[in-house]
Design a protein around this motif. Structure first.
Motif, PDB file in Angstrom:
ATOM      1  N   GLY A 255     -12.354 -95.561  23.119  1.00 48.30           N
ATOM      2  CA  GLY A 255     -12.998 -94.788  22.063  1.00 48.30           C
ATOM      3  C   GLY A 255     -14.150 -93.952  22.578  1.00 48.30           C
ATOM      4  N   GLY A 256     -14.938 -94.524  23.493  1.00 47.25           N
ATOM      5  CA  GLY A 256     -16.066 -93.782  24.042  1.00 47.25           C
ATOM      6  C   GLY A 256     -15.643 -92.565  24.830  1.00 47.25           C
ATOM      7  N   THR A 257     -14.580 -92.686  25.598  1.00 44.96           N
ATOM      8  CA  THR A 257     -14.146 -91.577  26.452  1.00 44.96           C
ATOM      9  C   THR A 257     -13.205 -90.611  25.748  1.00 44.96           C
ATOM     10  OG1 THR A 257     -12.390 -93.016  27.330  1.00 44.96           O
ATOM     11  CG2 THR A 257     -14.441 -92.882  28.586  1.00 44.96           C
ATOM     12  N   ALA A 258     -12.734 -90.971  24.552  1.00 43.91           N
ATOM     13  CA  ALA A 258     -11.817 -90.092  23.812  1.00 43.91           C
ATOM     14  C   ALA A 258     -12.529 -89.472  22.613  1.00 43.91           C
ATOM     15  CB  ALA A 258     -10.582 -90.872  23.383  1.00 43.91           C
ATOM     16  N   ASN A 259     -12.507 -90.135  21.467  1.00 44.63           N
ATOM     17  CA  ASN A 259     -13.113 -89.580  20.254  1.00 44.63           C
ATOM     18  C   ASN A 259     -14.595 -89.285  20.413  1.00 44.63           C
ATOM     19  OD1 ASN A 259     -10.593 -90.530  19.525  1.00 44.63           O
ATOM     20  ND2 ASN A 259     -11.222 -91.186  17.494  1.00 44.63           N
ATOM     21  N   GLY A 260     -15.322 -90.198  21.077  1.00 46.92           N
ATOM     22  CA  GLY A 260     -16.765 -90.040  21.172  1.00 46.92           C
ATOM     23  C   GLY A 260     -17.200 -88.919  22.090  1.00 46.92           C
ATOM     24  N   LEU A 261     -16.604 -88.841  23.279  1.00 47.75           N
ATOM     25  CA  LEU A 261     -17.032 -87.863  24.278  1.00 47.75           C
ATOM     26  C   LEU A 261     -16.262 -86.561  24.175  1.00 47.75           C
ATOM     27  CD1 LEU A 261     -18.783 -87.205  26.733  1.00 47.75           C
ATOM     28  CD2 LEU A 261     -17.064 -88.333  28.179  1.00 47.75           C
ATOM     29  N   ILE A 262     -14.973 -86.601  24.432  1.00 49.53           N
ATOM     30  CA  ILE A 262     -14.172 -85.373  24.459  1.00 49.53           C
ATOM     31  C   ILE A 262     -13.892 -84.859  23.055  1.00 49.53           C
ATOM     32  CG2 ILE A 262     -11.969 -84.374  25.162  1.00 49.53           C
ATOM     33  CD1 ILE A 262     -13.971 -84.949  27.434  1.00 49.53           C
ATOM     34  N   GLY A 263     -13.501 -85.743  22.143  1.00 49.46           N
ATOM     35  CA  GLY A 263     -13.184 -85.310  20.797  1.00 49.46           C
ATOM     36  C   GLY A 263     -14.347 -84.671  20.077  1.00 49.46           C
ATOM     37  N   THR A 264     -15.568 -85.115  20.362  1.00 45.85           N
ATOM     38  CA  THR A 264     -16.751 -84.578  19.694  1.00 45.85           C
ATOM     39  C   THR A 264     -17.392 -83.428  20.452  1.00 45.85           C
ATOM     40  OG1 THR A 264     -17.208 -86.769  18.747  1.00 45.85           O
ATOM     41  CG2 THR A 264     -19.025 -85.181  18.757  1.00 45.85           C
ATOM     42  N   HIS A 265     -17.441 -83.505  21.786  1.00 49.47           N
ATOM     43  CA  HIS A 265     -18.306 -82.595  22.541  1.00 49.47           C
ATOM     44  C   HIS A 265     -17.584 -81.577  23.418  1.00 49.47           C
ATOM     45  CE1 HIS A 265     -22.047 -84.557  21.348  1.00 49.47           C
ATOM     46  NE2 HIS A 265     -21.445 -85.730  21.541  1.00 49.47           N
ATOM     47  N   LEU A 266     -16.266 -81.647  23.526  1.00 45.43           N
ATOM     48  CA  LEU A 266     -15.608 -80.687  24.413  1.00 45.43           C
ATOM     49  C   LEU A 266     -15.737 -79.251  23.908  1.00 45.43           C
ATOM     50  CD1 LEU A 266     -13.952 -80.144  26.958  1.00 45.43           C
ATOM     51  CD2 LEU A 266     -11.874 -80.454  25.589  1.00 45.43           C
ATOM     52  N   ILE A 267     -15.516 -79.022  22.615  1.00 38.64           N
ATOM     53  CA  ILE A 267     -15.620 -77.655  22.086  1.00 38.64           C
ATOM     54  C   ILE A 267     -17.038 -77.104  22.230  1.00 38.64           C
ATOM     55  CG2 ILE A 267     -15.507 -76.281  19.964  1.00 38.64           C
ATOM     56  CD1 ILE A 267     -13.022 -77.824  19.187  1.00 38.64           C
ATOM     57  N   PRO A 268     -18.095 -77.847  21.863  1.00 38.53           N
ATOM     58  CA  PRO A 268     -19.447 -77.336  22.131  1.00 38.53           C
ATOM     59  C   PRO A 268     -19.709 -77.084  23.616  1.00 38.53           C
ATOM     60  CG  PRO A 268     -19.540 -79.121  20.541  1.00 38.53           C
ATOM     61  CD  PRO A 268     -18.125 -79.071  21.052  1.00 38.53           C
ATOM     62  N   HIS A 269     -19.168 -77.938  24.486  1.00 35.85           N
ATOM     63  CA  HIS A 269     -19.317 -77.736  25.933  1.00 35.85           C
ATOM     64  C   HIS A 269     -18.672 -76.425  26.366  1.00 35.85           C
ATOM     65  CE1 HIS A 269     -19.195 -78.497  30.255  1.00 35.85           C
ATOM     66  NE2 HIS A 269     -17.876 -78.374  30.225  1.00 35.85           N
ATOM     67  N   GLU A 270     -17.495 -76.138  25.833  1.00 33.45           N
ATOM     68  CA  GLU A 270     -16.815 -74.883  26.169  1.00 33.45           C
ATOM     69  C   GLU A 270     -17.598 -73.675  25.671  1.00 33.45           C
ATOM     70  OE1 GLU A 270     -12.130 -76.105  26.114  1.00 33.45           O
ATOM     71  OE2 GLU A 270     -13.138 -75.907  24.192  1.00 33.45           O
ATOM     72  N   ILE A 271     -18.107 -73.753  24.454  1.00 34.17           N
ATOM     73  CA  ILE A 271     -18.900 -72.644  23.897  1.00 34.17           C
ATOM     74  C   ILE A 271     -20.173 -72.440  24.718  1.00 34.17           C
ATOM     75  CG2 ILE A 271     -20.202 -71.886  21.857  1.00 34.17           C
ATOM     76  CD1 ILE A 271     -18.099 -73.318  20.149  1.00 34.17           C
ATOM     77  N   ASP A 272     -20.789 -73.540  25.193  1.00 32.42           N
ATOM     78  CA  ASP A 272     -21.963 -73.426  26.068  1.00 32.42           C
ATOM     79  C   ASP A 272     -21.661 -72.621  27.316  1.00 32.42           C
ATOM     80  OD1 ASP A 272     -23.501 -74.915  24.346  1.00 32.42           O
ATOM     81  OD2 ASP A 272     -23.348 -76.794  25.485  1.00 32.42           O
ATOM     82  N   HIS A 273     -20.391 -72.655  27.780  1.00 30.72           N
ATOM     83  CA  HIS A 273     -19.998 -71.944  28.995  1.00 30.72           C
ATOM     84  C   HIS A 273     -19.353 -70.590  28.693  1.00 30.72           C
ATOM     85  CE1 HIS A 273     -20.700 -75.916  30.787  1.00 30.72           C
ATOM     86  NE2 HIS A 273     -20.790 -75.291  31.947  1.00 30.72           N
ATOM     87  N   GLY A 274     -19.575 -70.081  27.490  1.00 28.08           N
ATOM     88  CA  GLY A 274     -19.155 -68.724  27.172  1.00 28.08           C
ATOM     89  C   GLY A 274     -17.720 -68.582  26.716  1.00 28.08           C
ATOM     90  N   ILE A 275     -17.024 -69.687  26.458  1.00 28.31           N
ATOM     91  CA  ILE A 275     -15.652 -69.599  25.956  1.00 28.31           C
ATOM     92  C   ILE A 275     -15.700 -69.222  24.475  1.00 28.31           C
ATOM     93  CG2 ILE A 275     -13.469 -70.826  25.632  1.00 28.31           C
ATOM     94  CD1 ILE A 275     -14.240 -70.570  28.550  1.00 28.31           C
TER      95      ILE A 275
END
Length: 437
Positions: A255-275
């Motif tokens: 749960g920590g490595t799926a819903n918590g980390l990637i499921g919640t923060h991957l899109i904001p991480h991508e936007i932070d990098h100009g995607i």
């Protein structure tokens, strides 16, 4: 006197359990799309309301935690009242919660609606429902069915997240919320009309129960009441089993490595990098599509190899993919990550459910897997909040991704320690009158 049974609500030329599978898949798909949508809303909510990334992540963590808290409750309700009533109630709760978000103005509104109401509503039709349906209706092809049902979560994200992001860009997030309401509302009458709780409601056997070698296997369940066909153990007995705690511990990390980390923060991480926003959501959709393949394949594999070994391999691959993520900065690198991670995103669920059913009995899957899934969501909630705090403190997610990769490898080692004893249990035959009705 020959006992009569109700006819199937749909006259189909195949086993009615496949209709049950379709309804359960669509309900889980819609629930997952709604529950995961706050990851797309993080940036729009920051812009409109001025809430911080850490504050929004806290609201999402409440969603994830209550999604897990609902699991053991849902498991008990599924065992007590059956999937049909639970599905209708959960979909109704989602309709009410998401409808009210249109009027959201304060941060506590977000926590109450997306965190509490949507979290509890989605929890009623999560993977506990999949576990219950698969183990009630199927003996043969159980692994494949588990793979299909648990791929519904990623498929929901594949469909809804890019759609929601596109609607947000062109019409605003409130319009996107109303689309969710319409889909969930449409499913309620379909479940009411066509869903059934158990094969015995229609006077039929679970699929493949008469096939040689298709009998359910358990260990603890075989120690009590196997001759009576109960195939179930109590929660207190489950809590005394090392297998339960190994499953709960590895699923906490899942749960920590799926819903918590990637499921919640991957899109904001991508936007932070100009995607671009829609591109970022589409990349998560690509992950969802690949995860459909990976999860179905995972279900297919556990019909052929030891589930614990397969579970360990999936965790190891997840850990390696998370070690890659901090070192990719552009779309092409993120796409490579999405392919690797997508194939194992929910692939942990079929072997975990199979190990639960094989150890504790299919009649206890709902209540026991519900507690294991609660562990999954506690890990998700902690990681969602922790990664958000790391982003605010350090300015990026790099340390959070590396930590996720490390604990995923720990989960791979935990999975290898699972040693469930397996003994045969004879299945109860369907009464003769059921076959002559």
């Amino acid at each position: 006197m020959v006992k009569s049974y109700p006819r199937p609500p749909l006259a189909v030329p195949f086993y009615y359990g496949w209709i049950i599978l379709i309804l359960s898949f669509l309900t889980t798909l819609t629930s997952a799309g709604i529950r995961s949508s706050p990851s797309v809303l993080i940036h729009p909510l920051e812009v409109e309301f001025g809430w911080s990334r850490a504050a929004i992540a806290f609201g999402v963590s409440i969603n994830l935690l209550l999604f897990g808290v609902a699991a053991p409750i849902s498991g008990w309700l599924l065992d007590r009242f059956g999937p049909r009533r639970v599905m209708m109630s959960s979909l109704s709760l989602l309709v009410v919660g998401v409808s009210a978000t249109v009027f959201m103005r304060e941060f506590w509104h977000f926590v109450l609606l997306w965190g509490v109401v949507v979290g509890l509503g989605a929890g009623g039709v999560g993977s506990v429902l999949s576990a219950t349906v698969a183990n009630r209706w199927f003996v043969a092809r159980r692994g494949l069915v588990l793979g299909i049902l648990n791929s519904a979560s990623s498929t929901g994200q594949l469909i809804f997240l890019p759609l929601l992001m596109a609607v947000i860009v062109y019409s605003g997030w409130r319009v996107g919320s109303l689309i969710f309401v319409g889909v969930a509302f449409t499913l309620i009458p379909l479940v009411f009309l066509w869903m059934r709780d158990d094969p015995s409601d229609l006077g039929i056997e679970p699929y493949g129960s008469g096939e040689q070698g298709a009998a359910s296997k358990t260990s603890l369940a075989s120690l009590r009441g196997a001759s009576k066909g109960s195939g179930s153990v109590s929660l207190s007995e489950a809590f005394r089993s090392s297998t339960f705690w190994l499953l709960a511990g590895s699923f906490f990390i899942c749960g920590g490595t799926a819903n918590g980390l990637i499921g919640t923060h991957l899109i904001p991480h991508e936007i932070d990098h100009g995607i671009p926003q829609v591109t970022a959501a589409t990349l998560v959709g690509v992950m969802g599509g690949l995860n459909f393949v990976g999860t179905v394949f995972s279900g297919w594999m556990i019909d052929r190899v030891q589930p614990r070994k397969w579970l360990s391999l999936v965790f190891a691959l997840r850990g390696l993919s998370l070690f890659i993520l901090p070192f990719v900065q552009d779309f092409s690198g993120l796409f490579v990550f999405a392919v690797i991670y997508g194939l194992d995103w929910f692939a942990t669920v079929p072997p975990t459910i199979a190990l639960t059913a094989d150890t504790f009995g299919k009649q206890a899957v709902g209540k026991i897997y519900g507690w294991i899934f609660l562990s999954h969501q506690i890990g998700a909630a902690l990681m969602a909040t922790g990664a958000g705090a790391i982003r605010v403190w350090l300015g990026d997610y790099q340390f959070a991704f590396l930590a996720g990769g490390s604990i995923a490898l720990v989960a791979a080692l935990l999975a290898l320690q699972i040693r469930p004893e397996r003994r045969e249990i004879a299945l109860r035959p369907v009464p003769e009158e059921a076959t002559t009705a």
